[in-house]
Scaffold this active site. Structure first.
Site, PDB file in Angstrom:
ATOM      1  N   SER A   1       0.808  -1.224   0.000  1.00  5.10           N
ATOM      2  CA  SER A   1       0.000   0.000   0.000  1.00  5.10           C
ATOM      3  C   SER A   1       0.838   1.271   0.000  1.00  5.10           C
ATOM      4  O   SER A   1       0.318   2.344  -0.264  1.00  5.10           O
ATOM      5  CB  SER A   1      -0.931   0.026   1.214  1.00  5.10           C
ATOM      6  OG  SER A   1      -1.623  -1.195   1.327  1.00  5.10           O
TER       7      SER A   1
ATOM      8  N   ILE B   1       2.284   2.647   2.632  1.00  3.66           N
ATOM      9  CA  ILE B   1       1.919   3.448   3.807  1.00  3.66           C
ATOM     10  C   ILE B   1       3.015   3.377   4.863  1.00  3.66           C
ATOM     11  O   ILE B   1       3.544   2.298   5.147  1.00  3.66           O
ATOM     12  CB  ILE B   1       0.605   2.937   4.434  1.00  3.66           C
ATOM     13  CG1 ILE B   1      -0.525   2.990   3.408  1.00  3.66           C
ATOM     14  CG2 ILE B   1       0.239   3.756   5.669  1.00  3.66           C
ATOM     15  CD1 ILE B   1      -1.774   2.275   3.872  1.00  3.66           C
TER      16      ILE B   1
ATOM     17  N   HIS C   1       2.855   3.516   8.392  1.00  8.07           N
ATOM     18  CA  HIS C   1       1.817   3.484   9.419  1.00  8.07           C
ATOM     19  C   HIS C   1       2.243   4.226  10.667  1.00  8.07           C
ATOM     20  O   HIS C   1       3.439   4.274  10.995  1.00  8.07           O
ATOM     21  CB  HIS C   1       1.501   2.030   9.800  1.00  8.07           C
ATOM     22  CG  HIS C   1       0.863   1.240   8.706  1.00  8.07           C
ATOM     23  ND1 HIS C   1      -0.463   1.366   8.390  1.00  8.07           N
ATOM     24  CD2 HIS C   1       1.381   0.333   7.852  1.00  8.07           C
ATOM     25  CE1 HIS C   1      -0.750   0.546   7.373  1.00  8.07           C
ATOM     26  NE2 HIS C   1       0.357  -0.089   7.027  1.00  8.07           N
TER      27      HIS C   1
ATOM     28  N   VAL D   1      19.641 -18.196  -5.007  1.00  8.24           N
ATOM     29  CA  VAL D   1      20.495 -18.882  -4.029  1.00  8.24           C
ATOM     30  C   VAL D   1      20.183 -20.374  -4.087  1.00  8.24           C
ATOM     31  O   VAL D   1      19.031 -20.782  -3.917  1.00  8.24           O
ATOM     32  CB  VAL D   1      20.264 -18.320  -2.616  1.00  8.24           C
ATOM     33  CG1 VAL D   1      21.014 -19.156  -1.585  1.00  8.24           C
ATOM     34  CG2 VAL D   1      20.717 -16.871  -2.557  1.00  8.24           C
TER      35      VAL D   1
ATOM     36  N   SER E   1       3.348  -6.536   6.870  1.00 13.82           N
ATOM     37  CA  SER E   1       2.888  -5.246   7.375  1.00 13.82           C
ATOM     38  C   SER E   1       3.033  -5.220   8.900  1.00 13.82           C
ATOM     39  O   SER E   1       2.677  -6.206   9.544  1.00 13.82           O
ATOM     40  CB  SER E   1       1.431  -5.013   6.989  1.00 13.82           C
ATOM     41  OG  SER E   1       0.995  -3.779   7.479  1.00 13.82           O
TER      42      SER E   1
ATOM     43  N   CYS F   1       0.911   9.793 -21.811  1.00 18.82           N
ATOM     44  CA  CYS F   1       0.056   9.816 -20.618  1.00 18.82           C
ATOM     45  C   CYS F   1       0.793  10.437 -19.433  1.00 18.82           C
ATOM     46  O   CYS F   1       0.234  11.208 -18.674  1.00 18.82           O
ATOM     47  CB  CYS F   1      -0.390   8.412 -20.243  1.00 18.82           C
ATOM     48  SG  CYS F   1      -1.226   7.539 -21.570  1.00 18.82           S
TER      49      CYS F   1
ATOM     50  N   CYS G   1      -2.814   4.622 -20.763  1.00 19.93           N
ATOM     51  CA  CYS G   1      -2.752   3.757 -21.950  1.00 19.93           C
ATOM     52  C   CYS G   1      -1.905   2.521 -21.659  1.00 19.93           C
ATOM     53  O   CYS G   1      -1.827   1.614 -22.484  1.00 19.93           O
ATOM     54  CB  CYS G   1      -2.250   4.503 -23.179  1.00 19.93           C
ATOM     55  SG  CYS G   1      -0.488   4.375 -23.493  1.00 19.93           S
TER      56      CYS G   1
ATOM     57  N   CYS H   1       3.613   3.758 -26.440  1.00 19.72           N
ATOM     58  CA  CYS H   1       5.054   3.959 -26.385  1.00 19.72           C
ATOM     59  C   CYS H   1       5.852   2.670 -26.478  1.00 19.72           C
ATOM     60  O   CYS H   1       7.061   2.716 -26.704  1.00 19.72           O
ATOM     61  CB  CYS H   1       5.440   4.752 -25.143  1.00 19.72           C
ATOM     62  SG  CYS H   1       4.842   4.050 -23.623  1.00 19.72           S
TER      63      CYS H   1
END
Lengths: 412, 502, 119
Positions: free
Chosen positions: B69, B71, B73, B195, B361, B423, B458, B463
């Site tokens: 996300s 974030i 926190h 590995v 998280s 874009c 797009c 591109c």
């Protein structure tokens, strides 16, 4: 730099508008094109099917574009290529190119940026995100302009014209096209393209089918298609796996209106383009729009015709920058949108209305209604969502009311 | 100007010269180029150490670090007393300075946990937990202030817990900045190097074997993310189990930027923080994640059910969120540890093995504090001698400059005036730069993440053909060798069978 | 005489036409009628493709057959076109291969391409 008219985009709409403006007597007309060559998307449309209306002969897209390109120089249209418009305000265009920043004082502006393709993201197709997924137009450019084969076994999602055309192109260039899947019970492309692009090459078209999963971690390994019910939900048990390394998406085009938004132009949420009047004037005075930036056309010829109306509108506005009272035009029964979305009074001669139907009709009755009264009516053999319908209504029939509504009634 | 040849290329050359021999000696080998691995390399680059980082993918941040996300926190969520709680709050406090130092975006948006009518008591629990964890300035907001802050929020929202110290970052830009800084300070990066074995002799680490050859080092730092437990087992270190948990996301177009102003959570459920809605530093709106246990550690596919769940969740918070503006969906795998907490320790069984596992998280939020811990753990195994750390070459973000300033840049390099990505407005010059940075882009995805080229609405449709040509020219490879995300993901199948000599 | 049903490819209307011997129905224009009769007897198609181009501003030259060629010889025509190599400059309409694969139909350029470095 200065120009009486700045046209943003050098595709069929932009070239058509610029040439018409010159023909109508404007001195100084400038096209700004971001690619190295003018022509727009037509440069990759090597297939035929263009120009029948306008030139009375069947041309390829590239040839159609060439006819306009060849006129630009002799007509005295100025052309800036490799130049990208970054900012627009009424009367001012700012663009970047390898030569630097270019600022242009513009008398009037015509927006002709065309459209772009809807992507996978917009469809929310679940699965992995491997290489091998292209929009049909990207694949078209890779094959027809760059000379690369994007893949060897392909499935095409969506039966829009570009998808159908690409099914044939891929086949001719040595790839296998396993299937074309279409969500709706009818094709999104023209009947003749189904005949000459699919049937000629025995490529199966699966109507009422959708893509339910994408497989493969690095390069696409396969896709799962399923039949859908009336609510477009996959029917249990109808899933079928197609091993393929390429998925082409031909799932619709969206007018490219970043600059229009910057200008604060009012957009039609259904057509995806600016709301325009019969002169192709947008809600911002002095700014006009034409071609696929207004609504997605199925024929380049219609784009050219529309671009000429926009040029005439811009030339008239430059001569007399006033706007009259407006009359709203809206879609009624079985009509998804109408262009123009409004009429600026007074109107004279005949007015062209372009629209698309929501559902196919075998026998259609088109009605223009104002104040609860049918003011114009015409019968028509068939109307398909894939096909833009044009009606020409004599202005003498149009009352000085507040609004018009266009209906397409008739039998399934 | 410094030589444009990247550190990586130099190192690879050495590698092949000495391939198979035991000549490549490092002080520390780090496994995994996520936020923990690259951050550890960054933190260790302040000391006089020869560090190598091995990564099985072609790029940094291909795991959870690149699909979360974004974030930072505040820290009210983890249970008091856990490592996650302690390091989250500490990490949060380190972020503003870190992002300044690295020149990466940091947006202190704050966050809201929204409760409906009758659910307000749940907020008290979070408030109490936050205070126990030492989170500053938490406050409860009533409906009016809530709707004032987020006008598009559902009218069912009754109250919220407001955490002003929550922020958003671009996890990808952060990891890249960490990695590039480490690279210019001497860390050798080995990509596409899986590995395959851990060399241990007399209960002491000797090095790692990779699919590209062996790297010898007395200290190995395991930041293997979703595979960390497998690596620990391979080394013979203390066991733990990672249970992959998939999180799916939807990314919405920038044209609805401003629809949501801060990080907005629903009330958490026993498994996760629920489906949240937040802005990204680029100006998009992000919705997600789901929380689905999966077995396959490489399963980053999105699912129909997942995407539907996200939409439902998003509508609960923001009924009018224009979900039609989705431009991309993606999924990441979170490395949930069976212990429920981060695993940060030096192995007692294998001397020199350091685990940084189970970093789910709030791993991104805690990351700067995790690196501090890891430096301490390395310091427990050997002496650390500080040294000067240099900065990576500055990034040119043309889109942030006014057009007049861009013109000056174009005069220096005309390629800055050729817009390739319509874009996102990315120029050819920026693409060329990204292909020659300390850790250059080598894949289309890498280029997209560095420059945003093809990342807009797009999604690269216009591109792509031009990018193939530029990458081919700048990297000196055939366009047919250009990949989306590394070997096996080639974009083209071949040349058309035409002519005699194409 | 067998009855054949087909979708007309002459224009975007895409009429469904039925042909039985010389009798055709369902068409909307004389061109469609003629096309349908031909299609029933011996289908013809225009081939559009590209050929490699040397020394031009672009690497592929778009081409088409000037008129339709027999549908059952499409692959033969394509193979011949694929074996060509054209030198820039090229004008639109220029014949790049006369009498393509013995069909009597010329293959023509559909785009004007300047030599590289020249306008």
């Amino acid at each position: 730099m200065k120009a009486e008219l700045v046209v943003i985009g050098g595709g069929p709409a932009g070239m058509g508008a610029a040439l018409e403006a010159k023909r109508l007597g404007l001195e100084d007309v400038l096209i700004i094109e971001r690619e190295q060559f003018p022509g727009g998307i037509l440069q990759q449309c090597i297939h035929s099917g263009f120009g029948l209306h306008l030139f009375g002969e069947e041309l390829t897209g590239v040839e159609y574009a060439q006819r306009f390109i060849d006129q630009l120089g002799p007509a005295g249209v100025r052309l800036l290529t490799d130049t990208m418009v970054m900012e627009v305000a009424p009367g001012l265009v700012r663009a970047l190119s390898p030569a630097g920043l270019i600022e242009i004082q513009a008398g009037a502006i015509i927006l002709a940026m065309g459209c772009r393709e809807r992507t996978r993201g917009a469809l929310n197709i679940p699965g992995t995100r491997p290489a091998g997924i292209y929009t049909a137009g990207t694949a078209q450019r890779l094959i027809n302009v760059e000379g690369y084969l994007p893949g060897r076994r392909a499935v095409i999602l969506g039966s829009g014209d570009i998808g159908l055309i690409m099914a044939r192109r891929l086949t001719l260039e040595g790839a296998d096209v396993l299937a074309v899947a279409e969500l709706m019970p009818w094709s999104g492309g023209l009947a003749r393209n189904i005949a000459q692009c699919l049937e000629d090459f025995a490529i199966p078209l699966y109507l009422s089918h959708t893509l339910v999963e994408i497989h493969g971690k690095k390069r696409l390994r396969g896709v799962t298609l399923a039949q859908v019910d009336e609510e477009f939900q996959p029917r249990p048990g109808s899933q079928r796996y197609f091993p393929c390394d390429t998925l082409l998406l031909s799932v619709g085009l969206v007018p490219e209106n970043e600059l229009s938004r910057q200008l604060g132009i009012e957009l039609d949420p259904v057509s995806g383009g600016p709301r325009v009047d019969q002169t192709l004037s947008t809600s911002v005075p002095g700014v006009f729009a034409c071609g696929n930036v207004v609504h997605v056309h199925d024929l380049a010829d219609n784009v050219t015709l529309e671009s000429r109306r926009a040029a005439a509108g811009a030339v008239a506005w430059l001569a007399r920058p006033v706007r009259g009272r407006e009359l709203a035009v809206g879609p009624g029964e079985n009509v998804s949108y109408v262009v123009p979305q409004r009429l600026s009074l007074p109107v004279s001669g005949t007015v062209s209305f372009l629209f698309r139907v929501r559902k196919p009709r075998q026998e259609a009755v088109i009605e223009v209604v104002s104040g609860g009264r049918v003011i114009w009516r015409k019968r028509r053999r068939g109307a398909l969502p894939a096909e833009m319908v044009e009606i020409k209504v004599p202005t003498a029939d149009i009352p000085a009311a507040d609004s018009l509504t266009i209906h397409c009634r008739g039998e399934k | 100007m410094e030589s444009r040849a990247s550190h990586r290329e130099v190192s690879v050359a050495v590698f092949f010269v000495h391939g198979g021999g035991d000549l490549l000696l490092y002080d520390v080998v780090i496994i995994g180029a996520g936020v923990v691995g690259c951050g550890a390399a960054y933190a260790l680059s302040r000391y006089n150490l020869k560090v190598a980082l091995v990564e099985e993918g072609a790029e940094v941040a291909l795991g959870a670090s690149g699909a979360n996300s974004g974030i930072v926190h505040a820290g009210y969520d983890p249970l008091p007393g856990t490592l996650a709680a302690e390091l989250n709050v500490r990490g949060n406090s380190l972020y503003p300075q870190l992002c300044r130092e690295l020149d990466v975006p940091f947006c202190p948006t704050g966050s809201l946990v929204v409760a409906g009518e009758g659910e307000e008591s749940a907020l008290d629990i979070l408030l109490a937990r936050g205070r126990a964890n030492g989170v500053a300035d938490l406050a409860l907001l009533g409906r009016d202030e809530l709707l004032n802050r987020e006008p598009n929020l559902s009218p069912d929202a009754a109250a919220a817990l407001y955490a002003p110290s929550a922020a958003i970052v671009s996890p990808w830009e952060l990891v890249l900045a960490l990695a590039e800084t480490a690279a210019v300070n001497g860390t050798d990066f080995y990509f596409n190097a899986e590995v395959t074995g851990i060399r241990v002799g007399e209960e002491t680490l000797r090095g790692v074997d990779t699919s590209r050859g062996p790297l010898l080092a007395p200290i190995v730092l395991n930041a293997g993310g979703i595979k960390a437990d497998l690596l620990a087992a391979l080394a013979g270190a203390e066991r733990y189990d990672i249970l992959p948990r998939k999180g799916e996301y939807l990314l919405l177009d920038k044209d609805i930027s401003g629809f949501v102003r801060q990080v907005v959570f629903p009330l958490p459920n026993p498994v996760s923080k629920g489906i949240l809605v937040l802005p990204t530093v680029e100006g998009n709106v992000l919705v997600g994640p789901t929380a689905q246990p999966v077995w396959d550690r490489e399963d980053r596919s999105t699912t129909g059910e997942g995407l539907a769940e996200i939409q439902r969740g998003a509508r609960k918070l923001f009924p009018d969120l224009p979900l039609r503006r989705v431009i991309a969906s993606f999924a990441g795998l979170r490395a949930v540890c069976d212990s429920g907490d981060f695993v940060l320790r030096s192995s007692a069984r294998v001397k020199g093995w350091i685990d940084a596992g189970g970093i789910q998280s709030p791993g991104l939020s805690a990351a700067p504090a995790i690196w501090e811990r890891l430096v301490q753990l390395v310091g427990g195994l050997r002496e650390l001698e500080p040294r000067e750390r240099i900065k990576r070459p500055p990034l040119l973000r043309l889109r942030d400059l006014p057009l007049a300033e861009r013109e000056e840049r174009i005069r220096e390099n005309p390629l800055y005036g050729r817009i390739i990505c319509r874009c996102e407005g990315v120029s050819e010059g920026e693409i060329v730069d990204a292909l020659h940075r300390p850790l250059p882009a080598v894949t289309l995805d890498g280029l997209k993440r560095r420059t945003r080229v093809g990342g807009g609405r797009c999604q690269g449709g216009f591109c792509l053909p031009r990018l193939l040509a530029i990458m081919s020219r700048e990297l000196g490879i055939s366009p047919l060798a250009v990949t989306k995300s590394g070997p096996g993901s080639e974009v083209l199948a071949g040349l058309l069978a035409k002519g005699e000599e194409r | 005489m067998m009855k054949k049903t087909m979708t007309c490819i002459i224009c975007p209307l895409g009429c469904r036409i039925e042909v039985e011997g010389e009798r055709a129905q369902g068409y909307s224009c004389p061109r469609g009628r003629d096309w349908a009769r031909q299609e029933a007897a011996a289908p013809m198609r225009i081939l559009t493709t590209t050929v490699p181009l040397r020394g031009g501003e672009i690497v592929l030259l778009p081409v088409r057959t000037r008129g339709p060629v027999p549908k059952d010889r499409l692959w033969e025509c394509l193979a011949r076109a694929n074996s060509l190599l054209v030198e820039a400059p090229v004008r639109v309409g220029q014949v790049v291969c006369p009498d393509l694969a013995g069909t009597g139909v010329d293959l023509i350029a559909t785009r004007t391409v300047a030599e590289i470095g020249k306008d």
